[in-house]
Design a protein around this motif. Structure first.
Motif, PDB file in Angstrom:
ATOM      1  N   ILE A  96       1.128  -1.496  -0.440  1.00  0.00           N
ATOM      2  CA  ILE A  96       0.145  -0.305   0.205  1.00  0.00           C
ATOM      3  C   ILE A  96       0.845   1.199   0.018  1.00  0.00           C
ATOM      4  O   ILE A  96       0.605   2.315  -0.567  1.00  0.00           O
ATOM      5  CB  ILE A  96      -0.805  -0.179   1.459  1.00  0.00           C
ATOM      6  N   LEU A  97       1.620   1.498   0.881  1.00  0.00           N
ATOM      7  CA  LEU A  97       3.211   2.207   0.851  1.00  0.00           C
ATOM      8  C   LEU A  97       4.049   2.576  -0.349  1.00  0.00           C
ATOM      9  O   LEU A  97       4.021   3.877  -1.550  1.00  0.00           O
ATOM     10  CB  LEU A  97       4.371   2.627   1.816  1.00  0.00           C
ATOM     11  N   ASN A  98       3.698   1.460  -1.019  1.00  0.00           N
ATOM     12  CA  ASN A  98       4.777   1.654  -2.723  1.00  0.00           C
ATOM     13  C   ASN A  98       3.362   1.745  -3.178  1.00  0.00           C
ATOM     14  O   ASN A  98       3.724   3.490  -4.005  1.00  0.00           O
ATOM     15  CB  ASN A  98       5.222   0.502  -2.775  1.00  0.00           C
ATOM     16  N   GLU A  99       2.109   1.228  -3.471  1.00  0.00           N
ATOM     17  CA  GLU A  99       1.206   2.082  -4.264  1.00  0.00           C
ATOM     18  C   GLU A  99       1.018   3.264  -4.008  1.00  0.00           C
ATOM     19  O   GLU A  99       1.305   4.401  -5.276  1.00  0.00           O
ATOM     20  CB  GLU A  99      -0.227   2.001  -4.170  1.00  0.00           C
ATOM     21  N   LEU A 100       1.110   3.563  -2.721  1.00  0.00           N
ATOM     22  CA  LEU A 100       1.288   5.488  -2.746  1.00  0.00           C
ATOM     23  C   LEU A 100       1.515   6.486  -3.141  1.00  0.00           C
ATOM     24  O   LEU A 100       2.029   7.838  -3.303  1.00  0.00           O
ATOM     25  CB  LEU A 100       0.509   5.970  -0.439  1.00  0.00           C
ATOM     26  N   LYS A 101       3.161   5.722  -2.927  1.00  0.00           N
ATOM     27  CA  LYS A 101       3.879   6.813  -2.878  1.00  0.00           C
ATOM     28  C   LYS A 101       4.440   6.794  -4.836  1.00  0.00           C
ATOM     29  O   LYS A 101       4.340   7.775  -5.103  1.00  0.00           O
ATOM     30  CB  LYS A 101       5.255   6.254  -2.912  1.00  0.00           C
ATOM     31  N   PHE A 102       3.849   5.438  -5.732  1.00  0.00           N
ATOM     32  CA  PHE A 102       4.704   5.515  -6.696  1.00  0.00           C
ATOM     33  C   PHE A 102       3.136   5.477  -7.829  1.00  0.00           C
ATOM     34  O   PHE A 102       3.135   5.813  -8.549  1.00  0.00           O
ATOM     35  CB  PHE A 102       5.662   4.376  -7.464  1.00  0.00           C
ATOM     36  N   SER A 103       2.475   6.050  -7.262  1.00  0.00           N
ATOM     37  CA  SER A 103       0.729   5.880  -8.268  1.00  0.00           C
ATOM     38  C   SER A 103       0.877   4.861  -9.264  1.00  0.00           C
ATOM     39  O   SER A 103       0.700   5.429 -10.424  1.00  0.00           O
ATOM     40  CB  SER A 103       0.317   6.942  -8.387  1.00  0.00           C
ATOM     41  N   LYS A 104       0.471   3.579  -9.170  1.00  0.00           N
ATOM     42  CA  LYS A 104       0.193   3.103 -10.373  1.00  0.00           C
ATOM     43  C   LYS A 104      -0.530   3.132 -10.683  1.00  0.00           C
ATOM     44  O   LYS A 104      -0.839   2.161 -12.153  1.00  0.00           O
ATOM     45  CB  LYS A 104       1.428   0.712  -9.650  1.00  0.00           C
ATOM     46  N   HIS A 105      -1.713   2.807 -10.086  1.00  0.00           N
ATOM     47  CA  HIS A 105      -3.112   2.407 -10.302  1.00  0.00           C
ATOM     48  C   HIS A 105      -3.903   3.392 -10.450  1.00  0.00           C
ATOM     49  O   HIS A 105      -3.362   4.835  -9.251  1.00  0.00           O
ATOM     50  CB  HIS A 105      -3.856   2.013  -9.433  1.00  0.00           C
ATOM     51  N   LYS A 106      -5.280   4.185 -10.951  1.00  0.00           N
ATOM     52  CA  LYS A 106      -5.631   5.178 -10.586  1.00  0.00           C
ATOM     53  C   LYS A 106      -6.238   5.519  -9.880  1.00  0.00           C
ATOM     54  O   LYS A 106      -7.088   6.338  -9.076  1.00  0.00           O
ATOM     55  CB  LYS A 106      -6.437   5.524 -12.564  1.00  0.00           C
ATOM     56  N   LEU A 107      -7.158   3.999  -9.388  1.00  0.00           N
ATOM     57  CA  LEU A 107      -8.195   3.290  -8.455  1.00  0.00           C
ATOM     58  C   LEU A 107      -7.154   2.471  -7.719  1.00  0.00           C
ATOM     59  O   LEU A 107      -7.748   1.794  -7.985  1.00  0.00           O
ATOM     60  CB  LEU A 107      -9.180   3.614  -8.948  1.00  0.00           C
ATOM     61  N   ILE A 108      -7.800   2.836  -6.093  1.00  0.00           N
ATOM     62  CA  ILE A 108      -7.219   1.534  -5.124  1.00  0.00           C
ATOM     63  C   ILE A 108      -8.115   1.118  -4.484  1.00  0.00           C
ATOM     64  O   ILE A 108      -9.380   2.241  -3.290  1.00  0.00           O
ATOM     65  CB  ILE A 108      -5.735   1.439  -4.625  1.00  0.00           C
ATOM     66  N   CYS A 109      -8.490  -0.127  -3.473  1.00  0.00           N
ATOM     67  CA  CYS A 109      -9.301  -0.604  -2.584  1.00  0.00           C
ATOM     68  C   CYS A 109      -8.656  -1.305  -1.388  1.00  0.00           C
ATOM     69  O   CYS A 109      -8.241  -1.701  -2.118  1.00  0.00           O
ATOM     70  CB  CYS A 109     -10.076  -1.061  -3.251  1.00  0.00           C
ATOM     71  N   ILE A 110      -8.708  -0.643  -0.051  1.00  0.00           N
ATOM     72  CA  ILE A 110      -7.816  -1.243   0.986  1.00  0.00           C
ATOM     73  C   ILE A 110      -9.423  -1.729   1.290  1.00  0.00           C
ATOM     74  O   ILE A 110     -10.165  -0.751   2.272  1.00  0.00           O
ATOM     75  CB  ILE A 110      -7.704  -0.306   1.539  1.00  0.00           C
ATOM     76  N   ASN A 111      -9.013  -2.433   2.044  1.00  0.00           N
ATOM     77  CA  ASN A 111     -10.019  -3.359   2.395  1.00  0.00           C
ATOM     78  C   ASN A 111      -9.665  -3.883   3.981  1.00  0.00           C
ATOM     79  O   ASN A 111      -8.731  -4.296   4.150  1.00  0.00           O
ATOM     80  CB  ASN A 111     -10.590  -4.574   1.567  1.00  0.00           C
ATOM     81  N   ASP A 112     -10.714  -4.335   4.886  1.00  0.00           N
ATOM     82  CA  ASP A 112      -9.843  -4.526   6.226  1.00  0.00           C
ATOM     83  C   ASP A 112      -9.901  -5.918   6.025  1.00  0.00           C
ATOM     84  O   ASP A 112      -9.876  -6.718   4.902  1.00  0.00           O
ATOM     85  CB  ASP A 112     -11.406  -4.268   7.166  1.00  0.00           C
ATOM     86  N   ALA A 113      -8.844  -6.429   6.627  1.00  0.00           N
ATOM     87  CA  ALA A 113      -8.611  -8.256   6.724  1.00  0.00           C
ATOM     88  C   ALA A 113      -9.370  -9.036   8.232  1.00  0.00           C
ATOM     89  O   ALA A 113      -9.641  -8.288   9.112  1.00  0.00           O
ATOM     90  CB  ALA A 113      -6.744  -8.637   6.773  1.00  0.00           C
ATOM     91  N   ASN A 114      -9.098 -10.209   7.887  1.00  0.00           N
ATOM     92  CA  ASN A 114      -9.363 -11.071   9.590  1.00  0.00           C
ATOM     93  C   ASN A 114      -8.449 -10.728  10.621  1.00  0.00           C
ATOM     94  O   ASN A 114      -6.790 -12.258  10.710  1.00  0.00           O
ATOM     95  CB  ASN A 114      -9.476 -12.678   9.098  1.00  0.00           C
ATOM     96  N   THR A 115      -7.700  -9.661  10.690  1.00  0.00           N
ATOM     97  CA  THR A 115      -6.924  -9.026  11.989  1.00  0.00           C
ATOM     98  C   THR A 115      -7.400  -9.341  13.351  1.00  0.00           C
ATOM     99  O   THR A 115      -8.106  -8.880  13.764  1.00  0.00           O
ATOM    100  CB  THR A 115      -5.801  -8.232  11.387  1.00  0.00           C
ATOM    101  N   LEU A 116      -6.508 -10.203  14.441  1.00  0.00           N
ATOM    102  CA  LEU A 116      -6.728 -10.433  15.344  1.00  0.00           C
ATOM    103  C   LEU A 116      -6.295  -9.259  16.464  1.00  0.00           C
ATOM    104  O   LEU A 116      -6.481  -8.799  17.353  1.00  0.00           O
ATOM    105  CB  LEU A 116      -5.737 -11.442  15.845  1.00  0.00           C
ATOM    106  N   ASP A 117      -4.660  -9.302  15.376  1.00  0.00           N
ATOM    107  CA  ASP A 117      -3.692  -8.104  16.913  1.00  0.00           C
ATOM    108  C   ASP A 117      -3.457  -6.854  16.058  1.00  0.00           C
ATOM    109  O   ASP A 117      -2.424  -7.224  14.899  1.00  0.00           O
ATOM    110  CB  ASP A 117      -2.839  -9.283  17.722  1.00  0.00           C
ATOM    111  N   TYR A 118      -3.729  -5.631  16.231  1.00  0.00           N
ATOM    112  CA  TYR A 118      -3.252  -4.435  14.326  1.00  0.00           C
ATOM    113  C   TYR A 118      -2.217  -4.246  15.642  1.00  0.00           C
ATOM    114  O   TYR A 118      -1.156  -3.062  14.703  1.00  0.00           O
ATOM    115  CB  TYR A 118      -4.457  -3.508  14.983  1.00  0.00           C
ATOM    116  N   GLU A 119      -1.580  -4.289  16.756  1.00  0.00           N
ATOM    117  CA  GLU A 119      -0.402  -3.544  17.014  1.00  0.00           C
ATOM    118  C   GLU A 119       0.596  -4.593  16.193  1.00  0.00           C
ATOM    119  O   GLU A 119       1.948  -3.915  16.097  1.00  0.00           O
ATOM    120  CB  GLU A 119      -0.296  -3.467  18.251  1.00  0.00           C
TER     121      GLU A 119
END
Length: 121
Positions: A96-119
């Motif tokens: 995601i950081l790479n995408e935001l730095k280099f803007s490879k796509h015109k549209l991105i979707c960032i979806n949540d995941a099955n994460t137990l520990d965000y820390e």
């Protein structure tokens, strides 16, 4: 649909060995016309009205894939470039950081995941 679009669809079917890669279900924006919504409502009035009436999702609800697959069946679509959009899972922070730095796509979707520990992530 014009001859050019029909040829593009036929080519996509040929190079994709009978599959249309752009019709894999994933989150992102898809342009639909009001006419397509009206046609779907004429074709499946009960299913759509039942979905509209429910407050929460259920296994019997319909969604935009109804129109997307109707387009596929009727050949009324134009495959779009794979570089147009990209789907990421929230845990893919480096991508995601790479995408935001280099803007490879015109549209991105960032979806949540099955994460137990965000820390930890």
């Amino acid at each position: 649909m014009g001859l050019r679009e029909i040829l593009k669809n036929a080519f996509q079917l040929f190079v994709g060995h009978g599959s249309i890669s752009d019709y894999q279900p994933y989150h992102n924006a898809y342009p639909f016309t009001k006419t397509e919504y009206r046609n779907a409502k004429k074709e499946w009035p009960n299913e759509i009205n039942n979905t509209i009436r429910t407050k929460f999702r259920s296994k019997n609800d319909v969604n935009i894939y109804l129109i997307r697959y109707l387009r596929l069946e009727t050949g009324n679509f134009i495959p779009r470039a794979r570089k147009l959009d990209m789907y990421y899972v929230l845990n893919d922070t480096d991508k995601i950081l790479n995408e935001l730095k280099f803007s490879k796509h015109k549209l991105i979707c960032i979806n949540d995941a099955n994460t137990l520990d965000y820390e930890e992530k």
